[in-house]
Design a protein around this motif. Structure first.
Motif, mmCIF file in Angstrom:
data_model
loop_
_atom_site.group_PDB
_atom_site.id
_atom_site.type_symbol
_atom_site.label_atom_id
_atom_site.label_comp_id
_atom_site.label_asym_id
_atom_site.label_seq_id
_atom_site.Cartn_x
_atom_site.Cartn_y
_atom_site.Cartn_z
ATOM 1 N N GLY A 42 61.942 29.440 126.036
ATOM 2 C CA GLY A 42 62.777 30.641 126.003
ATOM 3 C C GLY A 42 63.773 30.611 124.858
ATOM 4 O O GLY A 42 63.961 31.607 124.160
ATOM 5 N N THR A 43 64.396 29.434 124.647
ATOM 6 C CA THR A 43 65.368 29.321 123.561
ATOM 7 C C THR A 43 64.684 29.527 122.212
ATOM 8 O O THR A 43 65.170 30.271 121.361
ATOM 9 N N LEU A 44 63.538 28.870 122.046
ATOM 10 C CA LEU A 44 62.806 29.003 120.784
ATOM 11 C C LEU A 44 62.431 30.451 120.510
ATOM 12 O O LEU A 44 62.665 30.981 119.425
ATOM 13 N N VAL A 45 61.858 31.084 121.546
ATOM 14 C CA VAL A 45 61.405 32.466 121.364
ATOM 15 C C VAL A 45 62.596 33.374 121.040
ATOM 16 O O VAL A 45 62.519 34.240 120.160
ATOM 17 N N ALA A 46 63.722 33.136 121.716
ATOM 18 C CA ALA A 46 64.906 33.964 121.463
ATOM 19 C C ALA A 46 65.380 33.778 120.028
ATOM 20 O O ALA A 46 65.705 34.744 119.339
ATOM 21 N N SER A 51 65.946 35.829 114.486
ATOM 22 C CA SER A 51 66.076 35.358 113.106
ATOM 23 C C SER A 51 65.957 36.537 112.153
ATOM 24 O O SER A 51 65.436 37.588 112.489
ATOM 25 N N LYS A 52 66.470 36.315 110.951
ATOM 26 C CA LYS A 52 66.468 37.373 109.947
ATOM 27 C C LYS A 52 65.046 37.763 109.601
ATOM 28 O O LYS A 52 64.153 36.931 109.582
ATOM 29 N N LYS A 53 64.860 39.035 109.314
ATOM 30 C CA LYS A 53 63.530 39.485 108.906
ATOM 31 C C LYS A 53 63.190 38.879 107.549
ATOM 32 O O LYS A 53 63.948 38.987 106.605
ATOM 33 N N SER A 54 62.044 38.197 107.478
ATOM 34 C CA SER A 54 61.590 37.696 106.190
ATOM 35 C C SER A 54 60.087 37.513 106.269
ATOM 36 O O SER A 54 59.503 37.583 107.346
ATOM 37 N N LYS A 55 59.479 37.274 105.114
ATOM 38 C CA LYS A 55 58.019 37.239 105.083
ATOM 39 C C LYS A 55 57.438 36.172 105.998
ATOM 40 O O LYS A 55 56.523 36.430 106.763
ATOM 41 N N ILE A 56 57.990 34.950 105.927
ATOM 42 C CA ILE A 56 57.382 33.878 106.727
ATOM 43 C C ILE A 56 57.582 34.104 108.235
ATOM 44 O O ILE A 56 56.839 33.560 109.031
ATOM 45 N N MET A 57 58.577 34.898 108.599
ATOM 46 C CA MET A 57 58.858 35.061 110.023
ATOM 47 C C MET A 57 58.062 36.204 110.656
ATOM 48 O O MET A 57 58.106 36.379 111.866
ATOM 49 N N VAL A 58 57.353 36.978 109.856
ATOM 50 C CA VAL A 58 56.668 38.154 110.404
ATOM 51 C C VAL A 58 55.713 37.765 111.527
ATOM 52 O O VAL A 58 55.759 38.317 112.631
ATOM 53 N N ILE A 59 54.859 36.767 111.258
ATOM 54 C CA ILE A 59 53.846 36.397 112.248
ATOM 55 C C ILE A 59 54.479 35.745 113.485
ATOM 56 O O ILE A 59 54.198 36.160 114.611
ATOM 57 N N PRO A 60 55.346 34.732 113.310
ATOM 58 C CA PRO A 60 56.000 34.174 114.501
ATOM 59 C C PRO A 60 56.720 35.227 115.347
ATOM 60 O O PRO A 60 56.637 35.219 116.577
ATOM 61 N N LYS A 61 57.387 36.156 114.676
ATOM 62 C CA LYS A 61 58.099 37.210 115.412
ATOM 63 C C LYS A 61 57.121 38.057 116.222
ATOM 64 O O LYS A 61 57.378 38.376 117.378
ATOM 65 N N ALA A 62 55.987 38.399 115.604
ATOM 66 C CA ALA A 62 54.989 39.218 116.291
ATOM 67 C C ALA A 62 54.439 38.465 117.497
ATOM 68 O O ALA A 62 54.311 39.024 118.594
ATOM 69 N N ILE A 63 54.155 37.170 117.303
ATOM 70 C CA ILE A 63 53.620 36.370 118.407
ATOM 71 C C ILE A 63 54.610 36.365 119.571
ATOM 72 O O ILE A 63 54.235 36.558 120.731
ATOM 73 N N CYS A 64 55.865 36.149 119.266
ATOM 74 C CA CYS A 64 56.871 36.092 120.325
ATOM 75 C C CYS A 64 56.963 37.413 121.078
ATOM 76 O O CYS A 64 57.126 37.448 122.289
ATOM 77 N N LYS A 65 56.856 38.496 120.337
ATOM 78 C CA LYS A 65 56.957 39.804 120.965
ATOM 79 C C LYS A 65 55.795 40.030 121.935
ATOM 80 O O LYS A 65 55.974 40.475 123.063
ATOM 81 N N VAL A 66 54.590 39.697 121.450
ATOM 82 C CA VAL A 66 53.402 39.867 122.288
ATOM 83 C C VAL A 66 53.522 38.984 123.534
ATOM 84 O O VAL A 66 53.270 39.420 124.655
ATOM 85 N N TYR A 67 53.943 37.748 123.312
ATOM 86 C CA TYR A 67 54.098 36.793 124.416
ATOM 87 C C TYR A 67 55.008 37.359 125.505
ATOM 88 O O TYR A 67 54.626 37.434 126.685
ATOM 89 N N VAL A 68 56.187 37.807 125.120
ATOM 90 C CA VAL A 68 57.137 38.316 126.109
ATOM 91 C C VAL A 68 56.579 39.550 126.804
ATOM 92 O O VAL A 68 56.647 39.677 128.034
#
Ligand SMILES: Nc1ncnc2c1ncn2[C@@H]1O[C@H](COP(=O)(O)OP(=O)(O)OP(=O)(O)O)[C@@H](O)[C@H]1O
Ligand SMILES: [Mg+2]
Lengths: 230, 297
Positions: A42-46, A51-68
């Motif tokens: 939960g802490t990691l996903v939060a 985290s700030k929007k940036s190119k490398i974070m796009v995929i992790p952010k999407a994964i977290c969103k789908v997961y939740v």
């Protein structure tokens, strides 16, 4: 025999106590394991989500969103079945691990939402003051924002953990032997014609666990409050 | 000390800072005044990158804080081949630069070279924002003391975590500053127990614990009860007397008159008028400034 004597007799019957003890430890193991996993996840996903929007974070952010979204949008029992009969349908894979992962993954989604809300509830000025002093984002988070966020989220996380403990009672659906299942087994034995007594006893066990957890949460809350005595 | 060149800041479609340029000299105390919403806070927050400028350059002590802007930066344009080609044929250089911008030649024909130029320029001239912030103190309208830390920890957290001072050094510096503002007995209190004026004075010395070269103040007295304004202004005045470079956004005209070396009047994202306090307050030129002063006094 009256009701209370029956309860007492259950406690004195070694065989029944063994069954209950075994169920109890299973419930505790699953709950504790899932709590730890849920809090970490939960802490990691939060943090990823905030985290700030940036190119490398796009995929992790999407994964977290789908997961939740997926976890919160589907029934726990179904998730448990999927873990048991699809994901970990491996011969000799320990059932208890399956359960811990299923409940931990489920809990993580809810915990992440709580932590997210908790971090957002900390005044943005706190972050700005930290950054303006030249502290890195990570240091500011670690020493300023997260300590304040934790204080705000302890009650919500406490509720989530309590719900988690009670939710574990559905592991009997994949044939696991937990506290609830213990009551069922004793109840169906010949000596105890009624289910009432073992069910009551097991209910007391759950109550005790939850009550203990509530106490622990209260103590933690009180400690963390030290800084805003007014 | 700080040079701002052609700064723009947009929030969505709204242009808040509009082609602003200014230079802040060493040991200068500059007061920024202007109507609400004129972009004073945004300007100050751009200086230490709490807001990222949309466009333009900010230079701090000869180093650049913002990413170099290839279309604006003369050094890069001058070094480019397109520029050389354009200027070799006797054309007026201003025209040539305008032409480069218009036709976007840099981007189209000099991809690699242009990227390496930028990189080189960046390496030579860039200052990491976290380092810059260590040298630039900021004081906020709402104090923003760390609520989870005691006064002492508020003061020592940054210098210790950034390894600028040992814990002992930081604490003795903090104690010295606390004594200077007359609050040494508050060192173990949490911020929630302090009055507004005390919070703001501690916020000021929290910035001073970093031994900054510049101090930015964003309406430091606006959130205070009237009887506490004086104590905060006194700290600021004594700081100005020590020769600290200061940029203060404030509505305290008395303070501006007494300590400002220069007053900037901002309106709709531009510096409309600037000058000594006498010039600004006694002989305002623009109508906007006249009507603003009439409202304030
Ligand atoms: N984060 C933001 N997002 C969108 N608009 C913003 C943001 N911050 C400021 N603005 C807008 O920018 C304009 C200038 O704001 P700014 O806070 O810089 O004004 P100011 O001169 O400091 O005013 P005040 O005296 O009220 O503090 C305002 O119109 C405000 O609505
Ligand atoms: Mg403002």
């Amino acid at each position: 025999m009256d009701f209370f004597e029956k309860i007492a007799s259950l406690f004195t019957n070694e065989k029944y106590m063994q069954i209950i003890w075994k169920g109890f430890t299973t419930t505790i193991y699953i709950s504790l394991g899932a709590m730890v996993l849920g809090l970490v996840l939960g802490t990691l996903v939060a943090l990823v989500g905030l985290s700030k929007k940036s190119k490398i974070m796009v995929i992790p952010k999407a994964i977290c969103k789908v997961y939740v979204t997926v976890i919160r949008g589907t029934p726990m029992a179904l998730q448990l079945f999927i873990m048991a009969y699809v994901v970990f349908a491996i011969r000799n894979f320990p059932q208890i691990l399956t359960a811990i992962i299923a409940f931990g993954v489920n809990s993580g989604a809810y915990v992440s939402e709580n932590i997210r809300a908790g971090i957002l509830s900390v005044d943005i000025g706190q972050t700005e003051a930290g950054r303006a002093l030249g502290l890195s984002n990570a240091t500011t988070m670690l020493h300023i924002v997260i300590p304040q966020a934790i204080k705000n989220v302890i009650p919500a996380i406490g509720n989530e953990l309590i719900a988690l403990i009670k939710e574990t009672s559905i592991v009997s659906m994949i044939g696991m032997f937990d506290l609830t299942n213990a009551a069922k087994i004793i109840g169906s034995g010949q000596n105890m014609a009624s289910y009432l007594i073992p069910m009551t006893v097991v209910a007391l066990f759950y109550l005790a666990i939850v009550y203990l957890l509530t106490l622990v949460i209260k103590i933690i809350e009180k400690r963390l409050r030290a800084s805003d005595k007014r | 000390m700080i040079n701002v060149k052609n700064l723009y800041k947009d929030f969505g479609k709204c242009r808040v800072i509009d082609a602003l340029s200014c230079d802040i000299k060493d040991n200068e105390c500059v007061v920024v005044i202007g109507p609400s919403g004129s972009g004073k806070s945004t300007f100050l927050r751009c200086l230490n990158s709490l807001e990222e400028p949309t466009y333009g350059e900010i230079w701090f002590d000869g180093k650049m804080l913002t990413p170099p802007d290839p279309y604006l930066h003369p050094d890069i344009i001058k070094a480019s081949n397109t520029y050389k080609k354009l200027t070799s044929g006797n054309t007026d250089s201003e025209d040539a630069v305008a032409k480069i911008k218009k036709e976007d030649l840099l981007k189209r024909h000099e991809g690699r070279e242009y990227a390496s130029l930028l990189k080189k320029f960046d390496a030579e001239n860039h200052l990491d924002i976290n380092i810059a912030r260590q040298r630039m103190g900021m004081v906020f309208q709402h104090f923003n003391l760390f609520n989870n830390l005691t006064v002492m920890d508020n003061l020592t957290l940054a210098p210790v975590k950034l390894k600028l001072k040992t814990k002992e050094q930081a604490e003795s510096k903090a104690m010295e500053l606390l004594e200077r503002i007359g609050l040494p007995e508050k060192k173990d209190e949490y911020p929630s127990k302090l009055s507004g004026g005390q919070k703001q004075r501690i916020a000021i010395i929290r910035a001073l614990c970093m031994e900054p070269e510049v101090m930015l103040f964003d309406e430091p007295t606006s959130a205070l009860d009237p009887e506490m304004v004086g104590e905060v202004l006194d700290v600021m005045k004594s700081l100005a007397k020590t020769g600290m470079t200061m940029i203060c956004v404030t509505h305290e005209m008395g303070f501006a008159r007494e300590v400002a070396d220069r007053v900037l009047f901002m309106d709709s994202g531009k510096i409309l008028e600037e000058g000594t306090p006498e010039e600004i307050f006694q002989n305002p030129k623009s109508e906007r400034l006249k009507s603003f002063l009439a409202k304030v006094f």
